[in-house]
Enzyme design. Structure first.
Site, PDB file in Angstrom:
ATOM      1  N   ILE A  99       1.052  -4.826   5.253  1.00  0.00           N
ATOM      2  CA  ILE A  99       1.303  -3.423   5.616  1.00  0.00           C
ATOM      3  C   ILE A  99       2.659  -3.377   6.299  1.00  0.00           C
ATOM      4  O   ILE A  99       2.924  -4.166   7.211  1.00  0.00           O
ATOM      5  CB  ILE A  99       0.218  -2.922   6.586  1.00  0.00           C
ATOM      6  CG1 ILE A  99      -1.148  -3.098   5.937  1.00  0.00           C
ATOM      7  CG2 ILE A  99       0.510  -1.493   7.029  1.00  0.00           C
ATOM      8  CD1 ILE A  99      -1.904  -1.883   5.603  1.00  0.00           C
ATOM      9  N   HIS A 116       0.159   0.686  -7.300  1.00  0.00           N
ATOM     10  CA  HIS A 116      -1.182   0.631  -6.717  1.00  0.00           C
ATOM     11  C   HIS A 116      -2.195   0.728  -7.865  1.00  0.00           C
ATOM     12  O   HIS A 116      -2.061   1.592  -8.736  1.00  0.00           O
ATOM     13  CB  HIS A 116      -1.366   1.797  -5.738  1.00  0.00           C
ATOM     14  CG  HIS A 116      -2.707   1.786  -5.093  1.00  0.00           C
ATOM     15  ND1 HIS A 116      -3.043   0.895  -4.093  1.00  0.00           N
ATOM     16  CD2 HIS A 116      -3.820   2.522  -5.329  1.00  0.00           C
ATOM     17  CE1 HIS A 116      -4.299   1.105  -3.734  1.00  0.00           C
ATOM     18  NE2 HIS A 116      -4.788   2.081  -4.462  1.00  0.00           N
ATOM     19  N   GLU A 181      -0.213  -1.976 -16.136  1.00  0.00           N
ATOM     20  CA  GLU A 181       0.778  -2.034 -15.045  1.00  0.00           C
ATOM     21  C   GLU A 181       2.063  -2.672 -15.542  1.00  0.00           C
ATOM     22  O   GLU A 181       3.165  -2.245 -15.193  1.00  0.00           O
ATOM     23  CB  GLU A 181       0.225  -2.841 -13.865  1.00  0.00           C
ATOM     24  CG  GLU A 181      -0.943  -2.188 -13.158  1.00  0.00           C
ATOM     25  CD  GLU A 181      -1.412  -2.995 -11.953  1.00  0.00           C
ATOM     26  OE1 GLU A 181      -0.576  -3.590 -11.268  1.00  0.00           O
ATOM     27  OE2 GLU A 181      -2.634  -3.029 -11.710  1.00  0.00           O
TER      28      GLU A 181
END
Ligand code: GRF
Length: 207
Positions: A99, A116, A181
């Protein structure tokens, strides 16, 4: 020259797809952009070995060596900015499992993107495929988005959807999503380099 720095923590299959697309399409000549370095917070990230074999510079900034998130992010920023080449680098998060602090996000504002594995705004955070199956979703997918201080909440740049099949496990669904992706992430970055927004679905205000 626009520098691109890719951050990974593991396999780096998205990173590989981006590097291969950049090589195949000649992003250096076409967009004046080059993949300057791959940076990982883990020295054992499999993607690092692959990048080295490709002749791309790799850097490890081990988060365990820093006492706070802020100290780690400061070291990470210093490592990235060594590749700035006169302009702000484009920073690509590709399975980077840390994070980031608000200071880091502000430093690279507009130049920081992530992929994501869900159809945002559904399922921000972890365990996206398991949650999609448990909720009975008929479709899952992935989203390329700008990174803002709110988790998984920045402007959507590209999305892809795949069906959720009756026998899916989180692993089978993740594998189906991952193949997509590998297509949308390089495309979305090329769109950014061209100054376009690609197949973006809509701009979404963050709460
Ligand atoms: C991908 O599913 C990506 O969406 C998520 O982390 C995974 C990274 O996979 N953020 P890889 O390291 O690119 O293979």
């Amino acid at each position: 020259m626009q520098s691109i720095v890719i951050l990974i923590s593991g396999t780096g299959s998205n990173m590989q797809a981006i590097v291969q697309t950049a090589q195949r399409e000649g992003w250096a000549g076409r967009y004046g952009a080059r993949i300057a370095a791959i940076i990982s917070n883990r020295s054992d990230a499999a993607g690092l070995a692959w990048a080295r074999e490709e002749g791309i510079e790799t850097v490890v900034v081990d988060h365990r060596a820093y006492a706070s998130r802020e100290a780690f992010d400061a070291a990470l920023m210093a490592a990235i900015d060594r590749y700035a080449a006169g302009a702000r680098p484009l920073v690509i998060l590709a399975g980077f499992m840390r994070i980031l602090t608000p200071g880091f996000v502000r430093h690279y504002e507009e130049c920081l993107v992530n992929i994501h594995p869900s159809l945002l705004p559904a399922f921000p955070g972890l365990h996206t495929h398991q949650r999609a199956i448990e909720m009975g979703c008929r479709f899952a997918g992935a989203t390329v988005h700008r990174v803002t201080e709110a988790l998984d909440c920045g402007e959507i740049l590209a999305q892809t959807a795949v069906p959720v099949l009756p026998d899916d496990t989180p692993d089978t669904l993740a594998a189906r999503v991952l193949t997509q992706e590998h297509l949308i992430y390089p495309r979305a970055i090329a769109d950014l380099l061209r100054g376009e927004r690609g197949d973006q679905v809509h701009a979404r205000p963050c709460p």
